[in-house]
Motif scaffolding. Structure first.
Motif, short mmCIF file in Angstrom:
data_model
loop_
_atom_site.label_atom_id
_atom_site.label_comp_id
_atom_site.label_asym_id
_atom_site.label_seq_id
_atom_site.Cartn_x
_atom_site.Cartn_y
_atom_site.Cartn_z
N THR A 62 0.82 -1.22 0.00
CA THR A 62 0.00 0.00 0.00
C THR A 62 0.86 1.27 0.00
N PRO A 63 0.26 2.38 -0.48
CA PRO A 63 0.99 3.65 -0.58
C PRO A 63 0.78 4.51 0.67
N TRP A 64 1.39 5.71 0.65
CA TRP A 64 1.33 6.58 1.83
C TRP A 64 0.16 7.55 1.78
N ALA A 120 -7.12 3.72 4.45
CA ALA A 120 -8.11 3.18 3.51
C ALA A 120 -7.50 2.23 2.47
N MET A 121 -6.27 2.54 2.03
CA MET A 121 -5.67 1.66 1.03
C MET A 121 -5.33 0.30 1.64
N ALA A 122 -5.09 0.29 2.97
CA ALA A 122 -4.84 -0.99 3.65
C ALA A 122 -6.14 -1.75 3.87
N THR A 123 -7.17 -1.08 4.38
CA THR A 123 -8.41 -1.81 4.70
C THR A 123 -9.13 -2.25 3.43
N ARG A 124 -8.95 -1.52 2.32
CA ARG A 124 -9.60 -1.89 1.06
C ARG A 124 -9.05 -3.23 0.56
N LYS A 125 -7.89 -3.63 1.07
CA LYS A 125 -7.33 -4.95 0.72
C LYS A 125 -7.52 -5.97 1.84
N LEU A 178 12.15 -7.58 -1.12
CA LEU A 178 11.17 -8.27 -0.28
C LEU A 178 10.02 -8.81 -1.14
N ALA A 179 9.48 -7.94 -2.00
CA ALA A 179 8.35 -8.36 -2.83
C ALA A 179 8.79 -9.47 -3.79
N SER A 180 9.99 -9.34 -4.32
CA SER A 180 10.47 -10.34 -5.27
C SER A 180 10.57 -11.71 -4.60
N ARG A 230 4.24 -1.96 -12.70
CA ARG A 230 4.82 -2.72 -13.83
C ARG A 230 5.87 -3.72 -13.31
N LYS A 231 6.73 -3.24 -12.37
CA LYS A 231 7.77 -4.13 -11.83
C LYS A 231 7.11 -5.34 -11.16
N LEU A 232 6.06 -5.09 -10.41
CA LEU A 232 5.42 -6.20 -9.69
C LEU A 232 4.73 -7.17 -10.64
N GLU A 262 1.80 14.35 -16.34
CA GLU A 262 2.20 13.70 -15.08
C GLU A 262 1.16 13.91 -14.00
N GLU A 263 1.15 12.97 -13.03
CA GLU A 263 0.33 13.16 -11.84
C GLU A 263 0.97 14.26 -11.01
N ILE A 264 0.26 15.37 -10.78
CA ILE A 264 0.85 16.46 -10.00
C ILE A 264 0.94 16.06 -8.52
P1 NAD Z 1 4.89 3.92 -4.88
O1 NAD Z 1 4.58 3.10 -6.07
O2 NAD Z 1 6.18 4.63 -4.82
O3 NAD Z 1 4.85 3.02 -3.57
C1 NAD Z 1 3.72 2.25 -3.23
C2 NAD Z 1 4.14 1.11 -2.36
O4 NAD Z 1 5.01 0.26 -3.11
C3 NAD Z 1 4.92 1.50 -1.11
O5 NAD Z 1 4.55 0.65 -0.06
C4 NAD Z 1 6.35 1.25 -1.52
O6 NAD Z 1 7.20 0.93 -0.43
C5 NAD Z 1 6.20 0.03 -2.39
N1 NAD Z 1 7.27 -0.18 -3.37
C6 NAD Z 1 8.12 0.73 -3.90
N2 NAD Z 1 8.96 0.11 -4.76
C7 NAD Z 1 8.62 -1.20 -4.77
C8 NAD Z 1 9.09 -2.34 -5.46
N3 NAD Z 1 10.11 -2.25 -6.32
N4 NAD Z 1 8.51 -3.52 -5.24
C9 NAD Z 1 7.48 -3.62 -4.38
N5 NAD Z 1 6.96 -2.58 -3.70
C10 NAD Z 1 7.53 -1.38 -3.89
O7 NAD Z 1 3.65 4.91 -4.71
P2 NAD Z 1 3.43 6.02 -3.59
O8 NAD Z 1 4.30 7.18 -3.89
O9 NAD Z 1 3.49 5.40 -2.24
O10 NAD Z 1 1.88 6.39 -3.84
C11 NAD Z 1 1.48 7.29 -4.82
C12 NAD Z 1 1.04 6.57 -6.06
O11 NAD Z 1 0.02 5.64 -5.73
C13 NAD Z 1 0.43 7.50 -7.08
O12 NAD Z 1 0.86 7.13 -8.37
C14 NAD Z 1 -1.07 7.25 -6.93
O13 NAD Z 1 -1.84 7.56 -8.07
C15 NAD Z 1 -1.09 5.80 -6.61
N6 NAD Z 1 -2.34 5.43 -5.96
C16 NAD Z 1 -3.26 4.70 -6.66
C17 NAD Z 1 -4.47 4.38 -6.06
C18 NAD Z 1 -5.52 3.59 -6.81
O14 NAD Z 1 -6.47 3.14 -6.17
N7 NAD Z 1 -5.38 3.38 -8.11
C19 NAD Z 1 -4.74 4.79 -4.76
C20 NAD Z 1 -3.78 5.52 -4.07
C21 NAD Z 1 -2.57 5.83 -4.68
#
Ligand code: NAD
Length: 492
Positions: free
Chosen positions: A163-165, A170-175, A226-228, A249-251, A395-397
């Protein structure tokens, strides 16, 4: 030694526990190898506390714990799973103010948005408590008439949730909620920028009776390795990721080797289209709501305003007046309307995009310069006269900047709206609902607000098309991301 954090909250607000700041692996909080990650308050730039820096070995121990708990959790009656989710919903709502302050402390967003986020986040537990007992299968007669087709939806298996920051709850509970409702055990890796809220939610789940090992949480500064490692373990069958498109894409590549099912909630570049016949006041109010949600740090925040020439000047003037009047300040101050951005890198990105637009000759109506001093602040900004090739349209601002592009015709508006590789949220304001509904069919987005600025709803399928992602979260679709259809051909 285990670690915890007692946040300094406002008078009358408290959590019934100190927040564990270690790794949740099985039935214990573990400090891992002792390395720590500082957690910064973006409103001040000061360190709040630290959390454990989990290793690949810690993640594999979490997968072991998830495997140990898997069979019994999958066999737990749906009603019993639902009861735990519902109890978590109630506990989160009971402590909404304290949890919201925690979000504001580690993320910087204004308290009003943080409170809204906790409500939204908790609702996923209520929604999936209700869905857990309605995981209906199918029974059909085969077309040849000789047999029956029986389909049941089984838990997909051990799931990696990343999940992101920007919405740490919400991004955690949605999963977590649909994964648990489906009967899956999981490993959550929250963002290293905002790990505290997820750790607090994990503690609440344990407090309301979630069995050990069903949810494991590992924080780390090395998410890639870790994810890999986790996605190359054949026991892991699912990755559900929310974050940027490049990491998504990486994932997807990492998921390919073991053919792991992948749900991807990725970046957006939401158009906000205002047609000549729109109600100006409603469009401006909607623009503020769609742009300024979570300080503009939202994947569905309006990123490109596309306004027809007949209403353009009035819209720009009204939006600039409203944006310029918003109160900028620390997230935890009660009167703040636009809080801090997450870090200096976010400020630098916004600054680069805005400076490029200025250099191309765009007009700045309000804002347009980062705020110097303590913390990471950028003022609400409105810019018009945008060059069609400007980075501001590409770009996403991810900040409080509204860029406005003038268009002459409806066809031009739709063409500009679709001119992006993203397709997550979109907004359309028009006085003609019938025409508007027809236009939604031409907009390349997973979600569209038609004369409405709020898209997020646990009952609606959240997700994108094009490079904004794969799969849906929320609604009954969200449960399906964590199940596999099992078909049994029955000689009836
Ligand atoms: P991010 O992709 O940098 O990081 C997201 C998560 O991925 C973090 O937990 C991070 O530690 C992890 N991560 C980073 N590199 C990784 C890797 N190589 N392998 C596995 N995990 C890795 O994104 P962010 O800056 O935390 O969040 C902002 C982005 O998230 C924006 O692009 C936003 O649009 C997107 N977002 C999308 C939604 C949606 O529902 N579509 C919701 C919220 C945020």
């Amino acid at each position: 030694m285990t670690h915890s954090f007692a946040p300094h909250l406002s008078a009358g607000t408290s959590l019934p526990f100190d927040i564990p700041t270690d790794l949740l692996i099985g039935d214990a909080w573990s400090a891992g190898n002792g390395e720590r990650i500082p957690v910064i308050n973006p409103s001040t730039g000061e360190i709040l506390t630290s959390v454990a820096n989990g290793s690949v070995a810690d993640a594999m121990a979490a997968v072991d714990a998830a495997e140990k708990a898997a069979a019994s959790w999958a066999a737990t009656p749906p009603r019993a799973r639902a009861d735990i989710l519902m109890a978590c919903f109630r506990r989160m709502i009971e402590h909404r103010d304290a949890l919201a302050e925690l979000i504001s402390l580690e993320n910087g967003k204004a308290l009003s948005y943080a409170r809204g986020e906790i409500t939204y986040a908790a609702e996923f537990f209520r929604w999936y408590a209700e869905e857990a007992v309605r995981n209906d299968g199918e029974l059909a007669t085969a077309p040849g008439g000789a047999n029956r087709i029986l389909v049941q939806y089984e838990p997909i298996g051990i799931s990696l949730l990343i999940t992101p920051w920007n919405l740490p709850a919400a991004m955690a509970t949605r999963k977590i909620a649909p994964a648990l409702a489906a009967g899956c055990t999981c490993l959550l890796k929250p963002s290293e920028e905002t790990p505290l809220t997820a750790l607090a939610i994990a503690q609440i789940l344990l407090d309301v009776g979630l069995p050990a090992g069903v949810l494991n949480v590992v924080t780390t500064l090395e998410p890639g390795p870790l994810a890999s490692a986790v996605l190359h373990d054949p026991r892991v069958r699912k990755v559900s990721f929310t974050g940027s498109t490049p990491v998504g894409r990486k994932l997807l590549h990492e998921s390919a080797d073991q053919v792991v099912s992948a749900s991807m909630e990725l970046g957006g570049n939401a158009p906000f289209v205002v047609l000549d016949d729109a109600d100006l006041d409603a469009a401006v109010a909607g623009a503020i709501a769609a742009k300024m949600q979570h300080g503009g740090e939202s994947c569905i925040a309006a990123n490109r305003f596309i306004v027809q020439s007949g209403i353009h000047d009035a819209f720009v003037e009204a939006l600039a007046a409203r944006m310029g009047a918003l109160k900028v300040g620390p997230g935890t101050s009660p009167d703040t309307e636009c809080g801090a951005m997450i870090n200096q890198a976010a400020i630098d990105k916004i600054d680069r995009i805005v400076e490029a637009a200025k250099a191309e000759g765009a007009n700045v109506h309000v804002g347009g310069e980062p705020q110097r001093g303590q913390g990471f602040f950028y003022p609400p900004t409105v810019i018009s006269g945008i060059d069609r090739q400007s980075p501001i349209l590409r770009e996403e601002i991810f900040g409080p900047v509204a860029s406005i592009t003038r268009v002459d015709t409806v066809d031009e508006a739709i063409a500009v709206a679709n001119d992006t590789e993203f397709g997550l949220g979109a907004y359309l304001y028009t006085g003609d609902l019938k025409a508007g509904l027809c236009l939604t069919g031409r907009m390349e987005s997973g979600m569209i607000g038609l004369n409405r600025a709020v898209l997020s709803d646990p009952a609606g399928p959240f997700g994108g098309v094009k490079q904004s992602g794969l799969g849906r979260e929320g609604s009954h679709h969200g449960l399906r991301e964590f199940t596999e259809a099992k078909y049994v051909a029955v000689e009836w």
